[in-house]
Design a protein around this motif. Sequence first.
Motif, PDB file in Angstrom:
ATOM      1  N   ASN A  80     -63.100  59.395 -35.233  1.00 51.71           N
ATOM      2  CA  ASN A  80     -63.135  60.532 -34.202  1.00 51.71           C
ATOM      3  C   ASN A  80     -61.991  60.996 -33.828  1.00 51.71           C
ATOM      4  OD1 ASN A  80     -63.366  58.219 -32.832  1.00 51.71           O
ATOM      5  ND2 ASN A  80     -63.839  59.389 -30.799  1.00 51.71           N
ATOM      6  N   ILE A  81     -60.636  60.189 -33.768  1.00 54.88           N
ATOM      7  CA  ILE A  81     -59.306  60.286 -33.252  1.00 54.88           C
ATOM      8  C   ILE A  81     -58.437  60.980 -34.193  1.00 54.88           C
ATOM      9  CG2 ILE A  81     -57.435  59.181 -32.093  1.00 54.88           C
ATOM     10  CD1 ILE A  81     -59.685  57.315 -30.804  1.00 54.88           C
ATOM     11  N   ALA A  82     -58.342  60.063 -35.438  1.00 55.77           N
ATOM     12  CA  ALA A  82     -57.535  60.611 -36.592  1.00 55.77           C
ATOM     13  C   ALA A  82     -58.129  59.866 -37.911  1.00 55.77           C
ATOM     14  CB  ALA A  82     -56.005  59.897 -36.419  1.00 55.77           C
ATOM     15  N   CYS A  83     -57.960  60.639 -38.863  1.00 58.34           N
ATOM     16  CA  CYS A  83     -58.248  60.106 -40.201  1.00 58.34           C
ATOM     17  C   CYS A  83     -57.563  60.810 -41.441  1.00 58.34           C
ATOM     18  CB  CYS A  83     -59.916  60.241 -40.131  1.00 58.34           C
ATOM     19  SG  CYS A  83     -60.247  62.159 -40.167  1.00 58.34           S
ATOM     20  N   TRP A  84     -58.004  60.213 -42.515  1.00 58.15           N
ATOM     21  CA  TRP A  84     -57.473  60.875 -43.787  1.00 58.15           C
ATOM     22  C   TRP A  84     -58.497  62.310 -44.119  1.00 58.15           C
ATOM     23  CZ3 TRP A  84     -53.075  59.417 -45.859  1.00 58.15           C
ATOM     24  CH2 TRP A  84     -52.609  58.262 -45.692  1.00 58.15           C
ATOM     25  N   CYS A  85     -57.835  63.144 -44.662  1.00 55.59           N
ATOM     26  CA  CYS A  85     -58.660  64.224 -45.256  1.00 55.59           C
ATOM     27  C   CYS A  85     -59.511  63.851 -46.378  1.00 55.59           C
ATOM     28  CB  CYS A  85     -58.001  65.525 -45.359  1.00 55.59           C
ATOM     29  SG  CYS A  85     -56.911  65.298 -46.891  1.00 55.59           S
ATOM     30  N   GLU A  86     -60.285  64.472 -46.712  1.00 58.90           N
ATOM     31  CA  GLU A  86     -61.231  63.915 -47.845  1.00 58.90           C
ATOM     32  C   GLU A  86     -60.327  63.548 -49.222  1.00 58.90           C
ATOM     33  OE1 GLU A  86     -64.831  66.053 -50.352  1.00 58.90           O
ATOM     34  OE2 GLU A  86     -65.020  66.168 -48.188  1.00 58.90           O
ATOM     35  N   ASP A  87     -59.440  64.513 -49.533  1.00 63.76           N
ATOM     36  CA  ASP A  87     -58.664  64.053 -50.762  1.00 63.76           C
ATOM     37  C   ASP A  87     -57.635  63.075 -50.556  1.00 63.76           C
ATOM     38  OD1 ASP A  87     -60.003  66.247 -51.912  1.00 63.76           O
ATOM     39  OD2 ASP A  87     -58.424  67.617 -51.395  1.00 63.76           O
ATOM     40  N   GLY A  88     -57.253  62.686 -49.252  1.00 63.55           N
ATOM     41  CA  GLY A  88     -56.400  61.549 -48.903  1.00 63.55           C
ATOM     42  C   GLY A  88     -54.801  61.925 -49.027  1.00 63.55           C
ATOM     43  N   ASP A  89     -54.754  63.213 -49.047  1.00 59.51           N
ATOM     44  CA  ASP A  89     -53.312  63.859 -49.158  1.00 59.51           C
ATOM     45  C   ASP A  89     -52.808  64.294 -47.979  1.00 59.51           C
ATOM     46  OD1 ASP A  89     -54.792  65.949 -49.166  1.00 59.51           O
ATOM     47  OD2 ASP A  89     -53.733  66.973 -50.949  1.00 59.51           O
ATOM     48  N   LYS A  90     -53.610  64.354 -47.036  1.00 57.18           N
ATOM     49  CA  LYS A  90     -53.421  64.892 -45.499  1.00 57.18           C
ATOM     50  C   LYS A  90     -53.999  63.851 -44.536  1.00 57.18           C
ATOM     51  CE  LYS A  90     -54.204  69.316 -47.448  1.00 57.18           C
ATOM     52  NZ  LYS A  90     -54.798  68.693 -48.591  1.00 57.18           N
ATOM     53  N   ILE A  91     -53.480  64.097 -43.259  1.00 62.86           N
ATOM     54  CA  ILE A  91     -54.057  63.154 -42.242  1.00 62.86           C
ATOM     55  C   ILE A  91     -54.430  64.165 -41.179  1.00 62.86           C
ATOM     56  CG2 ILE A  91     -52.829  61.147 -42.524  1.00 62.86           C
ATOM     57  CD1 ILE A  91     -50.956  62.167 -40.060  1.00 62.86           C
ATOM     58  N   ILE A  92     -55.537  63.832 -40.556  1.00 68.16           N
ATOM     59  CA  ILE A  92     -56.051  64.885 -39.573  1.00 68.16           C
ATOM     60  C   ILE A  92     -56.128  64.151 -38.188  1.00 68.16           C
ATOM     61  CG2 ILE A  92     -58.472  66.080 -38.836  1.00 68.16           C
ATOM     62  CD1 ILE A  92     -59.120  65.945 -41.866  1.00 68.16           C
ATOM     63  N   ILE A  93     -55.488  64.844 -37.067  1.00 68.92           N
ATOM     64  CA  ILE A  93     -55.492  64.205 -35.928  1.00 68.92           C
ATOM     65  C   ILE A  93     -56.440  65.165 -35.207  1.00 68.92           C
ATOM     66  CG2 ILE A  93     -54.044  63.756 -33.703  1.00 68.92           C
ATOM     67  CD1 ILE A  93     -53.021  62.411 -36.480  1.00 68.92           C
ATOM     68  N   LYS A  94     -57.586  64.469 -34.856  1.00 67.94           N
ATOM     69  CA  LYS A  94     -58.732  65.100 -34.097  1.00 67.94           C
ATOM     70  C   LYS A  94     -58.491  65.338 -32.451  1.00 67.94           C
ATOM     71  CE  LYS A  94     -61.956  64.015 -37.697  1.00 67.94           C
ATOM     72  NZ  LYS A  94     -63.282  63.346 -38.295  1.00 67.94           N
ATOM     73  N   ASP A  95     -58.012  64.195 -31.908  1.00 67.59           N
ATOM     74  CA  ASP A  95     -57.922  64.116 -30.441  1.00 67.59           C
ATOM     75  C   ASP A  95     -56.313  63.623 -30.063  1.00 67.59           C
ATOM     76  OD1 ASP A  95     -57.966  63.327 -27.677  1.00 67.59           O
ATOM     77  OD2 ASP A  95     -59.915  62.531 -27.810  1.00 67.59           O
ATOM     78  N   THR A  96     -55.446  64.555 -29.811  1.00 61.24           N
ATOM     79  CA  THR A  96     -54.188  64.363 -29.653  1.00 61.24           C
ATOM     80  C   THR A  96     -54.037  63.282 -28.351  1.00 61.24           C
ATOM     81  OG1 THR A  96     -53.981  66.395 -28.708  1.00 61.24           O
ATOM     82  CG2 THR A  96     -53.420  66.212 -30.926  1.00 61.24           C
ATOM     83  N   SER A  97     -54.710  63.756 -27.388  1.00 57.58           N
ATOM     84  CA  SER A  97     -54.360  62.981 -26.080  1.00 57.58           C
ATOM     85  C   SER A  97     -54.875  61.362 -26.408  1.00 57.58           C
ATOM     86  CB  SER A  97     -55.282  63.568 -25.084  1.00 57.58           C
ATOM     87  OG  SER A  97     -56.801  63.289 -25.263  1.00 57.58           O
ATOM     88  N   VAL A  98     -56.017  61.097 -26.940  1.00 59.39           N
ATOM     89  CA  VAL A  98     -56.190  59.723 -27.071  1.00 59.39           C
ATOM     90  C   VAL A  98     -55.093  59.075 -28.240  1.00 59.39           C
ATOM     91  CG1 VAL A  98     -57.924  58.000 -28.141  1.00 59.39           C
ATOM     92  CG2 VAL A  98     -58.340  60.040 -26.620  1.00 59.39           C
ATOM     93  N   PHE A  99     -54.908  59.965 -29.455  1.00 56.77           N
ATOM     94  CA  PHE A  99     -54.095  59.489 -30.244  1.00 56.77           C
ATOM     95  C   PHE A  99     -52.480  59.040 -29.881  1.00 56.77           C
ATOM     96  CE2 PHE A  99     -50.806  60.083 -33.882  1.00 56.77           C
ATOM     97  CZ  PHE A  99     -51.400  59.311 -34.817  1.00 56.77           C
ATOM     98  N   GLU A 100     -52.184  59.704 -28.949  1.00 54.22           N
ATOM     99  CA  GLU A 100     -50.857  59.593 -27.960  1.00 54.22           C
ATOM    100  C   GLU A 100     -50.848  58.048 -27.566  1.00 54.22           C
ATOM    101  OE1 GLU A 100     -50.791  62.447 -24.970  1.00 54.22           O
ATOM    102  OE2 GLU A 100     -49.869  63.836 -26.133  1.00 54.22           O
ATOM    103  N   GLU A 101     -52.157  57.629 -27.039  1.00 56.40           N
ATOM    104  CA  GLU A 101     -52.081  56.251 -26.342  1.00 56.40           C
ATOM    105  C   GLU A 101     -52.032  55.235 -27.634  1.00 56.40           C
ATOM    106  OE1 GLU A 101     -55.420  55.996 -23.865  1.00 56.40           O
ATOM    107  OE2 GLU A 101     -55.094  57.815 -22.989  1.00 56.40           O
TER     108      GLU A 101
END
Length: 143
Positions: free
Chosen positions: A25-46
Amino acid sequence: MSISRTDWAHNFYHLIQYCDTHASNIACWCEDGDKIIIKDTSVFEEIYQIKMGSSSKWSSIVKQLNNHGFQKYNSRNSRNEPEIFAHECGFFLRGNVTCLDQIKKKKRSNTTTAERLSRFEEEIEELKEVIKQMKEEIRNSNN
C-alpha cells in the motif's frame, strides 16, 4: 549511515522488494515488473530513511532516482495518485538483480553556467542570422 554509490541500486531494489512484500500500500512493483509505484510518498520517505540511511525528503528521493537514470512515468494530478517510475534503460526489473550493476549515478556536467550561457548566446546569434537571411529571401521572392 550513508551507502556507497555502487550499493544504491541494490539497496533501493531491496527496499522496493520489502515494500512490495510487506507494505504494498506504500510502494510496489507494477504488474509487468518494469516500473515501481510509490503510492504513499510521506510514509515512503520514512521507510527510505530507515532502509537507505539517507535523506527522507520526497524531493531528495526523486533527485536520487533521476540521478540514477529513473524517469517519472506519469504526471500526478493530486497527492492521492501514485507516483510511477521506470528506469530509462530497463535495468531496474523485478526478479533481476544481475542488471542492477548497470545502474550508475549520472556524472555531473563539467561545463559552468557561464560556458553554457556563452554557448546559448552564440546559438541565438546564429539563429538571428538565419532569420535575417530567410527574411531577405522572402523579400527577394516577393519582388
